[in-house]
Design an enzyme around this catalytic site. Structure first.
Site, PDB file in Angstrom:
ATOM      1  NE  ARG A 118       7.084   8.054 -13.794  1.00  0.00           N
ATOM      2  CZ  ARG A 118       5.417   8.192 -12.955  1.00  0.00           C
ATOM      3  NH1 ARG A 118       4.289   8.614 -13.441  1.00  0.00           N
ATOM      4  NH2 ARG A 118       5.801   7.955 -12.204  1.00  0.00           N
TER       5      ARG A 118
ATOM      6  CB  CYS B  46      -1.117   9.907 -12.418  1.00  0.00           C
ATOM      7  SG  CYS B  46      -2.206   8.075 -11.202  1.00  0.00           S
TER       8      CYS B  46
ATOM      9  CG  ASP C 106       1.594  -2.407 -12.482  1.00  0.00           C
ATOM     10  OD1 ASP C 106       2.513  -2.871 -11.647  1.00  0.00           O
ATOM     11  OD2 ASP C 106       0.349  -1.640 -12.398  1.00  0.00           O
TER      12      ASP C 106
ATOM     13  CE  LYS D 257       7.335   1.460 -12.768  1.00  0.00           C
ATOM     14  NZ  LYS D 257       6.712   1.885 -11.808  1.00  0.00           N
TER      15      LYS D 257
ATOM     16  NE  ARG E 205       0.096   7.701  -6.069  1.00  0.00           N
ATOM     17  CZ  ARG E 205       0.225   7.149  -5.302  1.00  0.00           C
ATOM     18  NH1 ARG E 205       0.992   6.312  -5.087  1.00  0.00           N
ATOM     19  NH2 ARG E 205      -0.510   7.266  -4.496  1.00  0.00           N
TER      20      ARG E 205
ATOM     21  N   PRO F 201      -5.218   8.055  -3.148  1.00  0.00           N
ATOM     22  CG  PRO F 201      -6.881   6.695  -1.858  1.00  0.00           C
ATOM     23  CD  PRO F 201      -5.893   7.050  -3.806  1.00  0.00           C
ATOM     24  CB  ILE F 202      -1.273   8.960   0.848  1.00  0.00           C
ATOM     25  CG1 ILE F 202      -1.705  10.170   1.349  1.00  0.00           C
ATOM     26  CG2 ILE F 202      -0.407   9.489  -0.627  1.00  0.00           C
ATOM     27  CD1 ILE F 202      -0.572  11.467   1.538  1.00  0.00           C
ATOM     28  CG  ASP F 203      -6.491   6.229   3.307  1.00  0.00           C
ATOM     29  OD1 ASP F 203      -6.064   5.790   1.673  1.00  0.00           O
ATOM     30  OD2 ASP F 203      -7.600   5.410   3.520  1.00  0.00           O
ATOM     31  CG  LEU F 204      -4.827   2.468   3.488  1.00  0.00           C
ATOM     32  CD1 LEU F 204      -4.854   1.229   2.199  1.00  0.00           C
ATOM     33  CD2 LEU F 204      -5.851   2.164   4.587  1.00  0.00           C
TER      34      LEU F 204
ATOM     35  CB  VAL G 156      -6.222  -3.551  -8.327  1.00  0.00           C
ATOM     36  CG1 VAL G 156      -5.054  -2.108  -7.632  1.00  0.00           C
ATOM     37  CG2 VAL G 156      -5.384  -4.009  -8.097  1.00  0.00           C
TER      38      VAL G 156
HETATM   39  C1  EPZ Z   1       2.362   0.061  -6.853  1.00  0.00           C
HETATM   40  O1  EPZ Z   1       0.995   1.757  -6.679  1.00  0.00           O
HETATM   41  C2  EPZ Z   1       3.051   0.330  -8.062  1.00  0.00           C
HETATM   42  N1  EPZ Z   1       3.845   1.802  -8.327  1.00  0.00           N
HETATM   43  C3  EPZ Z   1       2.220   0.174  -9.283  1.00  0.00           C
HETATM   44  O2  EPZ Z   1       2.681   0.257 -10.310  1.00  0.00           O
HETATM   45  C4  EPZ Z   1       0.915  -0.758  -8.934  1.00  0.00           C
HETATM   46  O3  EPZ Z   1       0.185  -0.419  -9.816  1.00  0.00           O
HETATM   47  C5  EPZ Z   1       0.346  -0.524  -7.779  1.00  0.00           C
HETATM   48  O4  EPZ Z   1       0.830  -0.749  -6.619  1.00  0.00           O
HETATM   49  C6  EPZ Z   1      -1.086  -1.924  -7.540  1.00  0.00           C
HETATM   50  O5  EPZ Z   1       0.196  -3.242  -7.427  1.00  0.00           O
HETATM   51  C7  EPZ Z   1       5.220   1.133  -7.485  1.00  0.00           C
HETATM   52  O6  EPZ Z   1       5.623   0.220  -6.675  1.00  0.00           O
HETATM   53  C8  EPZ Z   1       6.062   2.466  -7.664  1.00  0.00           C
HETATM   54  P1  EPZ Z   1      -1.370   0.606  -3.842  1.00  0.00           P
HETATM   55  P2  EPZ Z   1       0.804   2.124  -5.456  1.00  0.00           P
HETATM   56  O7  EPZ Z   1      -0.652   1.395  -2.473  1.00  0.00           O
HETATM   57  O8  EPZ Z   1       1.599   1.650  -4.455  1.00  0.00           O
HETATM   58  C9  EPZ Z   1      -5.707   2.214  -3.275  1.00  0.00           C
HETATM   59  C10 EPZ Z   1       3.304   1.104 -12.262  1.00  0.00           C
HETATM   60  O9  EPZ Z   1       2.692   0.977 -13.423  1.00  0.00           O
HETATM   61  N2  EPZ Z   1      -5.562   2.624  -2.047  1.00  0.00           N
HETATM   62  O10 EPZ Z   1      -1.470  -0.781  -3.737  1.00  0.00           O
HETATM   63  O11 EPZ Z   1       0.439   3.385  -5.162  1.00  0.00           O
HETATM   64  C11 EPZ Z   1      -4.971   3.315  -3.889  1.00  0.00           C
HETATM   65  O12 EPZ Z   1      -6.097   4.343  -4.637  1.00  0.00           O
HETATM   66  C12 EPZ Z   1       2.531   1.266 -11.403  1.00  0.00           C
HETATM   67  O13 EPZ Z   1       4.483   0.604 -12.048  1.00  0.00           O
HETATM   68  C13 EPZ Z   1      -5.618   3.451  -1.103  1.00  0.00           C
HETATM   69  O14 EPZ Z   1      -7.168   3.371  -0.816  1.00  0.00           O
HETATM   70  O15 EPZ Z   1      -0.218   1.138  -5.102  1.00  0.00           O
HETATM   71  C14 EPZ Z   1      -5.870   2.170  -5.486  1.00  0.00           C
HETATM   72  O16 EPZ Z   1      -6.642   2.423  -5.591  1.00  0.00           O
HETATM   73  C15 EPZ Z   1       1.229   1.882 -11.538  1.00  0.00           C
HETATM   74  N3  EPZ Z   1      -4.646   4.570   0.058  1.00  0.00           N
HETATM   75  C16 EPZ Z   1      -4.612   0.397  -4.452  1.00  0.00           C
HETATM   76  O17 EPZ Z   1      -5.027   1.056  -3.091  1.00  0.00           O
HETATM   77  C17 EPZ Z   1      -3.748   4.135  -0.022  1.00  0.00           C
HETATM   78  O18 EPZ Z   1      -3.307   4.813   1.336  1.00  0.00           O
HETATM   79  C18 EPZ Z   1      -3.599   0.176  -4.858  1.00  0.00           C
HETATM   80  O19 EPZ Z   1      -2.841   0.895  -4.389  1.00  0.00           O
HETATM   81  C19 EPZ Z   1      -3.041   3.266  -1.225  1.00  0.00           C
HETATM   82  C20 EPZ Z   1      -3.467   2.860  -1.812  1.00  0.00           C
END
Ligand code: EPZ
Length: 418
Positions: free
Chosen positions: A397, A116, A305, A22, A92, A122-125, A327
């Protein structure tokens, strides 16, 4: 309200085929937007998240239709660069269309994905990367707009956290930027490598995916390709835990063992036998499981995950286990649900202490997120009596035909309700 009814006590045996990942399919569907001609993504599971992202693409004027098990993405005429809230709120990961839209059209307006159950998300990065590449970011009420009327240019970007989504969005923006981009401290997940492979097949120049530095040389045009996505290491891990808990012997096919290392290592510590072959694993469990400590980390660490599924398993292991979630800030929603089965868990901040018990009792529980929902099913498979799992839409999902696959290897589970 649809629910799953699980009856515990059955050992598992036989063979189950793992579906495409996925978390690789979603960014690759978004990346197909950057091509000038159609792409065909093969054997795509009909997950709700996949159907949602296909909806978003159609909203942009992009063709996104299944032909058998293949998903055909036709980006030859993009008629909109806006992804509205009613789509983004459902998933998202819809935000992943911002990078390719910005690269190809120089403009995108995406509703804010919001948080969620597992965290604020967040999406700041993502935005920091787009700005470094030359985009102007406008924060609207409930949406983000990114503009790069003169196109994007290469940049040196350091990610404060190896965010999977930010890494993917920045790569998808940089592949069509003018010049060289260096992305440091990126996510190193296998899904990042798969995205880079897909983009390189389209004509991009992405090097170093899967390492701590990714280098991208911008190119002028990308063309559509046919592509088969890697297997889902989290789906595979979930079935491996199912065998560990229920006992028995099951072969998982369409698995890349090298993607499973942290999960396989922990399962062996727990007392499960895992025999690896090129594209499959044989999992065997015939004894009381042992307590272990896990700490979730970005890849190649133990995957967040898989945390909920492991907590369900450790609830019936002998001894005290420690589960540390580093995480996401709120990924222990399944603790209260596991307690309804009789699990003994003490949460202190980001660490949960799991005191293994001999038996769980079937309960009425809910899926609080995708992986927690899977954990509820796993607990139900070893609990005495029947378990009902509500909010099954979370599970749909991200798990392809979960009921069918579990029944095929001996699980007693059925879907009821509307
Ligand atoms: C991806 O989510 C996966 N989803 C998630 O899987 C997975 O848990 C996650 O990566 C971590 O491995 C998809 O790939 C669709 P992140 P993502 O950005 O990209 C912080 C599942 O069950 N962060 O690596 O949203 C954030 O708050 C789902 O299949 C920032 O601070 O994860 C979090 O604490 C759940 N700023 C951490 O990084 C940002 O701009 C990890 O988030 C982006 C993220």
């Amino acid at each position: 309200m649809t629910k799953l009814v699980v009856t515990g006590g059955r050992e598992l045996s036989g063979e189950v085929r793992i579906s495409a990942a996925k978390n690789a399919v979603l960014p690759i569907i978004a990346a197909a937007l950057a091509g000038r001609t159609p792409s065909v993504i093969e054997e795509v599971p009909r997950l709700v998240d996949v159907l949602t992202l296909a909806d978003v693409l159609r909203q942009l004027g992009v063709g996104a239709e299944f032909a058998g098990d293949n998903l055909v993405i036709d980006p030859q005429k993009i008629t909109s660069c806006e992804a509205p809230y009613e789509h983004v709120r459902r998933m998202r990961a819809s935000f992943l269309v911002m990078g390719p839209l910005l690269a190809r059209e120089g403009w995108a307006r995406i509703a804010l994905p919001g948080g969620c159950a597992i965290g604020s998300r967040p999406i700041d990065l993502h935005l920091k990367g787009f700005e470094a590449l030359g985009a102007e970011i406008i924060h609207g009420h409930g949406f983000i707009e990114a503009r790069a009327r003169n196109g994007l240019h290469g940049a040196n970007i350091y990610l404060d956290f190896p965010s999977v989504g930010a890494t993917e969005n920045i790569i998808m923006a940089a592949v069509l930027a003018d010049g060289h981009t260096v992305l440091e401290n990126p996510a190193q997940e296998p899904e990042i490598i798969d995205l880079a492979n897909f983009l390189n097949n389209m004509g991009a120049k992405v090097r170093g995916a899967g390492t701590d530095t990714i280098r991208i040389e911008g190119v002028g045009v990308l063309k559509g390709v046919n592509y088969t996505v890697i297997p889902d290491r989290v789906e595979a891990g979930t079935y491996m835990v199912a065998v560990a808990m229920a006992g028995g012997e099951v072969r998982l096919t369409n698995v890349l063992p090298e993607h499973m290392k942290p999960v396989t290592a922990k399962l062996r510590e727990v007392g499960v036998t895992v025999a690896e072959d090129i594209d499959n694993v044989l999992v065997k469990s015939d004894r009381r499981l042992l307590a272990v400590d896990i700490k979730t980390l970005p890849y190649p660490g133990f995957p967040t995950d898989m945390q909920a599924q492991f907590m369900a398993m450790l609830s019936v292991a002998s001894g005290v286990s420690s589960v540390q979630e580093t995480v996401f800030e709120n990924r222990f929603m399944h603790v209260d649900e596991l307690r309804k089965f009789g699990a003994s868990i003490l949460v202190e901040g980001r660490v949960a202490k799991v005191f293994g018990v001999n038996r769980l009792a079937g309960a009425r529980v809910k899926a609080t997120d995708l992986r927690a929902g899977a954990a509820m099913v796993l607990a139900g498979m070893v609990a005495d009596g029947e378990t009902e799992v509500d909010y099954v839409h979370h599970i749909d999902r991200g798990y392809d035909r979960l009921v069918e696959k579990l029944c095929r290897i001996g699980g007693q589970i059925r879907r009821t309700g509307g």
